[in-house]
Design a protein around this motif. Structure first.
Motif, PDB file in Angstrom:
ATOM      1  N   ASP A  95      33.941  30.268  27.718  1.00 49.11           N
ATOM      2  CA  ASP A  95      32.550  30.099  27.275  1.00 49.11           C
ATOM      3  C   ASP A  95      31.547  30.217  28.413  1.00 49.11           C
ATOM      4  O   ASP A  95      30.422  29.705  28.316  1.00 49.11           O
ATOM      5  N   ARG A  96      31.947  30.869  29.489  1.00 46.17           N
ATOM      6  CA  ARG A  96      31.023  31.132  30.593  1.00 46.17           C
ATOM      7  C   ARG A  96      30.690  32.618  30.619  1.00 46.17           C
ATOM      8  O   ARG A  96      31.397  33.451  30.032  1.00 46.17           O
ATOM      9  N   ARG A  97      29.637  32.944  31.313  1.00 47.88           N
ATOM     10  CA  ARG A  97      29.297  34.361  31.498  1.00 47.88           C
ATOM     11  C   ARG A  97      30.132  34.859  32.682  1.00 47.88           C
ATOM     12  O   ARG A  97      29.906  34.435  33.825  1.00 47.88           O
ATOM     13  N   VAL A  98      31.095  35.751  32.398  1.00 49.66           N
ATOM     14  CA  VAL A  98      32.079  36.153  33.401  1.00 49.66           C
ATOM     15  C   VAL A  98      32.033  37.668  33.621  1.00 49.66           C
ATOM     16  O   VAL A  98      32.022  38.448  32.663  1.00 49.66           O
ATOM     17  N   ALA A  99      32.041  38.059  34.899  1.00 49.47           N
ATOM     18  CA  ALA A  99      32.133  39.476  35.269  1.00 49.47           C
ATOM     19  C   ALA A  99      33.322  39.678  36.193  1.00 49.47           C
ATOM     20  O   ALA A  99      33.635  38.819  37.022  1.00 49.47           O
ATOM     21  N   VAL A 100      33.986  40.790  36.040  1.00 44.73           N
ATOM     22  CA  VAL A 100      35.021  41.238  36.972  1.00 44.73           C
ATOM     23  C   VAL A 100      34.438  42.413  37.746  1.00 44.73           C
ATOM     24  O   VAL A 100      33.882  43.347  37.151  1.00 44.73           O
ATOM     25  N   TRP A 101      34.557  42.377  39.079  1.00 43.71           N
ATOM     26  CA  TRP A 101      34.022  43.455  39.903  1.00 43.71           C
ATOM     27  C   TRP A 101      35.188  44.170  40.579  1.00 43.71           C
ATOM     28  O   TRP A 101      35.865  43.607  41.421  1.00 43.71           O
ATOM     29  N   GLY A 102      35.431  45.404  40.147  1.00 45.10           N
ATOM     30  CA  GLY A 102      36.507  46.210  40.709  1.00 45.10           C
ATOM     31  C   GLY A 102      37.548  46.528  39.664  1.00 45.10           C
ATOM     32  O   GLY A 102      38.001  45.646  38.927  1.00 45.10           O
ATOM     33  N   PHE A 103      37.959  47.804  39.585  1.00 41.50           N
ATOM     34  CA  PHE A 103      38.937  48.208  38.585  1.00 41.50           C
ATOM     35  C   PHE A 103      40.161  48.862  39.233  1.00 41.50           C
ATOM     36  O   PHE A 103      40.767  49.761  38.692  1.00 41.50           O
ATOM     37  N   GLY A 104      40.515  48.388  40.420  1.00 42.63           N
ATOM     38  CA  GLY A 104      41.809  48.754  40.978  1.00 42.63           C
ATOM     39  C   GLY A 104      42.886  47.896  40.338  1.00 42.63           C
ATOM     40  O   GLY A 104      42.672  47.244  39.306  1.00 42.63           O
ATOM     41  N   ARG A 105      44.048  47.855  40.963  1.00 46.12           N
ATOM     42  CA  ARG A 105      45.154  47.100  40.372  1.00 46.12           C
ATOM     43  C   ARG A 105      44.819  45.612  40.292  1.00 46.12           C
ATOM     44  O   ARG A 105      45.190  44.932  39.332  1.00 46.12           O
ATOM     45  N   GLU A 106      44.111  45.077  41.301  1.00 47.09           N
ATOM     46  CA  GLU A 106      43.716  43.666  41.262  1.00 47.09           C
ATOM     47  C   GLU A 106      42.761  43.395  40.111  1.00 47.09           C
ATOM     48  O   GLU A 106      42.875  42.385  39.416  1.00 47.09           O
ATOM     49  N   GLY A 107      41.799  44.291  39.905  1.00 48.05           N
ATOM     50  CA  GLY A 107      40.860  44.102  38.802  1.00 48.05           C
ATOM     51  C   GLY A 107      41.543  44.155  37.450  1.00 48.05           C
ATOM     52  O   GLY A 107      41.253  43.342  36.558  1.00 48.05           O
ATOM     53  N   ARG A 108      42.464  45.085  37.291  1.00 43.43           N
ATOM     54  CA  ARG A 108      43.193  45.190  36.023  1.00 43.43           C
ATOM     55  C   ARG A 108      44.047  43.942  35.778  1.00 43.43           C
ATOM     56  O   ARG A 108      44.139  43.450  34.644  1.00 43.43           O
ATOM     57  N   ALA A 109      44.654  43.430  36.863  1.00 44.59           N
ATOM     58  CA  ALA A 109      45.468  42.217  36.720  1.00 44.59           C
ATOM     59  C   ALA A 109      44.601  41.031  36.308  1.00 44.59           C
ATOM     60  O   ALA A 109      45.017  40.196  35.490  1.00 44.59           O
ATOM     61  N   ALA A 110      43.394  40.953  36.864  1.00 44.52           N
ATOM     62  CA  ALA A 110      42.490  39.855  36.507  1.00 44.52           C
ATOM     63  C   ALA A 110      42.078  39.944  35.037  1.00 44.52           C
ATOM     64  O   ALA A 110      42.072  38.932  34.315  1.00 44.52           O
ATOM     65  N   ILE A 111      41.730  41.135  34.594  1.00 44.04           N
ATOM     66  CA  ILE A 111      41.339  41.309  33.187  1.00 44.04           C
ATOM     67  C   ILE A 111      42.494  40.922  32.268  1.00 44.04           C
ATOM     68  O   ILE A 111      42.317  40.184  31.286  1.00 44.04           O
ATOM     69  N   ALA A 112      43.711  41.395  32.578  1.00 45.64           N
ATOM     70  CA  ALA A 112      44.865  41.100  31.730  1.00 45.64           C
ATOM     71  C   ALA A 112      45.171  39.606  31.692  1.00 45.64           C
ATOM     72  O   ALA A 112      45.499  39.052  30.633  1.00 45.64           O
ATOM     73  N   ALA A 113      45.049  38.928  32.845  1.00 49.18           N
ATOM     74  CA  ALA A 113      45.331  37.492  32.884  1.00 49.18           C
ATOM     75  C   ALA A 113      44.292  36.702  32.095  1.00 49.18           C
ATOM     76  O   ALA A 113      44.633  35.753  31.374  1.00 49.18           O
ATOM     77  N   ILE A 114      43.038  37.091  32.203  1.00 45.32           N
ATOM     78  CA  ILE A 114      41.992  36.398  31.446  1.00 45.32           C
ATOM     79  C   ILE A 114      42.195  36.622  29.946  1.00 45.32           C
ATOM     80  O   ILE A 114      42.093  35.683  29.139  1.00 45.32           O
ATOM     81  N   ARG A 115      42.526  37.842  29.582  1.00 44.43           N
ATOM     82  CA  ARG A 115      42.761  38.140  28.168  1.00 44.43           C
ATOM     83  C   ARG A 115      43.968  37.351  27.634  1.00 44.43           C
ATOM     84  O   ARG A 115      43.977  36.891  26.483  1.00 44.43           O
ATOM     85  N   ALA A 116      45.006  37.185  28.468  1.00 40.68           N
ATOM     86  CA  ALA A 116      46.200  36.461  28.021  1.00 40.68           C
ATOM     87  C   ALA A 116      45.902  34.992  27.748  1.00 40.68           C
ATOM     88  O   ALA A 116      46.435  34.409  26.797  1.00 40.68           O
TER      89      ALA A 116
END
Length: 450
Positions: A8-29
């Motif tokens: 419920d926070r305003r969240v941004a991910v900066w960067g779409f390398g492997r680290e960025g993709r891992a962060a998105i996947a973990a947040i989605r999980a």
């Protein structure tokens, strides 16, 4: 900050390398309904949409206003923490975190041996995992070495061998054992100054319950002297190299000629891994035999083989002059043509020049963005050097200059960004121009949990 704190926070991910993709996947999980904004490059937008079509995609370099609109920004390691827009957004109230920081917050129970250092950190981390597995320890190999920690968010292991770059050391902790392999001038463009680079590297000491450091570096010893539980490798009372052997105290235990990764500096990396294994409570002596089975990591003094009557060695990971000197030292007695140069970060090459004046290899070729500056410094010191505009030209010139039975070494002492995406692409292209299959040298063995 844990992943649940992003809800419920305003969240941004900066960067779409492997680290960025891992962060998105973990947040989605963990938070499947959490709205996410992604800042990425224009060329990454299509791939990002395919990866997660629910992302609010912004293919821009965010400024202060764009970042400050979020409560939390999860940034990738390659984005400098000292970017003015990030600093200003933090001042405006945005919280800046990373995949590394989120993993450590999620996994406080993990037994972590975290390795950093200007040079030797990848090999030491991989050696530690290899040795631990050889004696039956379930070990995770991850971090800067090639697998983001968030990709192993729910994995179980007895030991976590984690490599941390200078971009990540301030985001880690707590750590059961921190290991610092070396400390030289590096990554000044990210950190802004040598002093800040050193300070950021040493942040690992602040979060390490125990700290293992290289006793052969006086400056490192001085800077870590205040740690209450400091351990050493590379000194006569512990794991060290002497007389062509790895020793444990006064006892020789392994002939370094049996190492597939050449050079005394790699033997010292092995000492660091053995000392770390011992410090974590495992039987290091029982693991020493497995040193002979360890394969050199790609692009790190990697023997490619013979083509055209000469041996080719890929040391593309070399991004400092000190690393190039270490590579040359490991090939003493051979007729070596060394290729140096690349992206210019303004590093000091005076020690390299002095070493070449005292004992030059068969041939020196300077290329790339800083090739002209390196060549001038060498010529001013009376050292013969060839000069080409790019790596392709340097390979062709090296082939012409090197006698049968000689060795051609790519050890640039500089980053790759003047001509290539990264050091791995540079190494692959070098291999291909030499006549090898570049696809065969790409992977790092053993990533993940085994």
């Amino acid at each position: 900050m844990r992943l649940g704190d992003l809800a419920d926070r305003r969240v941004a991910v900066w960067g779409f390398g492997r680290e960025g993709r891992a962060a998105i996947a973990a947040i989605r999980a963990r938070l499947p309904q959490q709205p996410l904004t992604l800042f990425c490059g224009v060329g990454e937008a299509a791939a990002a949409h395919a990866f997660d079509s629910s992302l609010d995609l912004r293919a821009i370099e965010p400024d202060t206003a764009a970042l400050a609109a979020f409560d939390i920004v999860v940034k990738s390691p390659g984005i400098s923490a000292y970017k003015p827009a990030l600093l200003a957004a933090r001042e405006a109230g945005a919280r800046i975190t990373s995949g590394t920081a989120l993993w450590f917050a999620e996994r406080p129970e993990a037994r972590v041996a975290a390795v950093t250092g200007t040079k030797g950190k990848s090999t030491t981390t991989a050696l530690l995992a290899h040795l631990a597995r050889s004696i039956g320890v379930r070990t995770a190999l991850a971090g800067n070495i090639g697998m983001p920690l968030l990709e192993l968010l729910d994995a179980s292991a007895e030991l976590w061998a984690i490599e941390l770059s200078s971009f990540q050391t301030g985001e880690a902790g707590p750590v059961e054992l921190g290991i610092i392999t070396s400390l030289y001038e590096e990554h000044l463009d990210w950190h802004g100054s040598r002093e800040r680079y050193v300070a950021d590297k040493l942040k690992l000491a602040d979060v390490s319950e125990r700290l293992l450091v290289n006793a052969t570096q006086p400056s490192l010893l001085e800077r870590t002297a205040g740690h209450p539980q400091r351990l050493l490798f590379g000194h006569a009372e512990g794991w060290h190299v002497a007389g062509g052997f790895i020793h444990r105290g006064g006892q020789p235990v392994f002939d370094i000629t049996r190492l597939r990764a050449p050079g005394e500096h790699n033997a010292l990396n092995a000492c660091a891994a053995l000392a770390a294994l011992e410090a974590m409570g495992f039987d290091a002596a029982a693991a020493t035999a497995a040193l002979a089975d360890f394969r050199p990591l790609p692009h790190r003094l990697q023997p490619l083989g013979e083509r055209g009557g000469v041996e080719w060695i890929n040391d593309s990971i070399s991004t400092t002059p000190q690393a190039t000197l270490a590579a040359l030292g490991s090939l003493a007695g051979r007729q070596v043509t060394v290729i140096v140069g690349g992206h210019d970060r303004g590093l000091d090459w005076s020690d390299f020049v002095a070493a070449m004046k005292a004992h030059a290899p068969h041939a020196l070729i300077a290329q790339g963005a800083n090739g002209q500056r390196i060549a001038k410094a060498l010529r001013d010191a009376g050292v013969a050097v060839e000069e080409t505009g790019d790596l392709a030209g340097a390979v062709a010139r090296a082939r012409a200059l090197t006698p049968a039975g000689g060795t051609i070494l790519l050890s640039p002492g500089a980053p790759s960004f003047d001509q290539f995406h990264d050091y791995a692409e540079r190494g692959r292209r070098f291999a291909e121009w030499a006549g090898f299959d570049g696809r065969e040298i790409a992977g790092i063995e053993g990533l993940g949990v085994r």
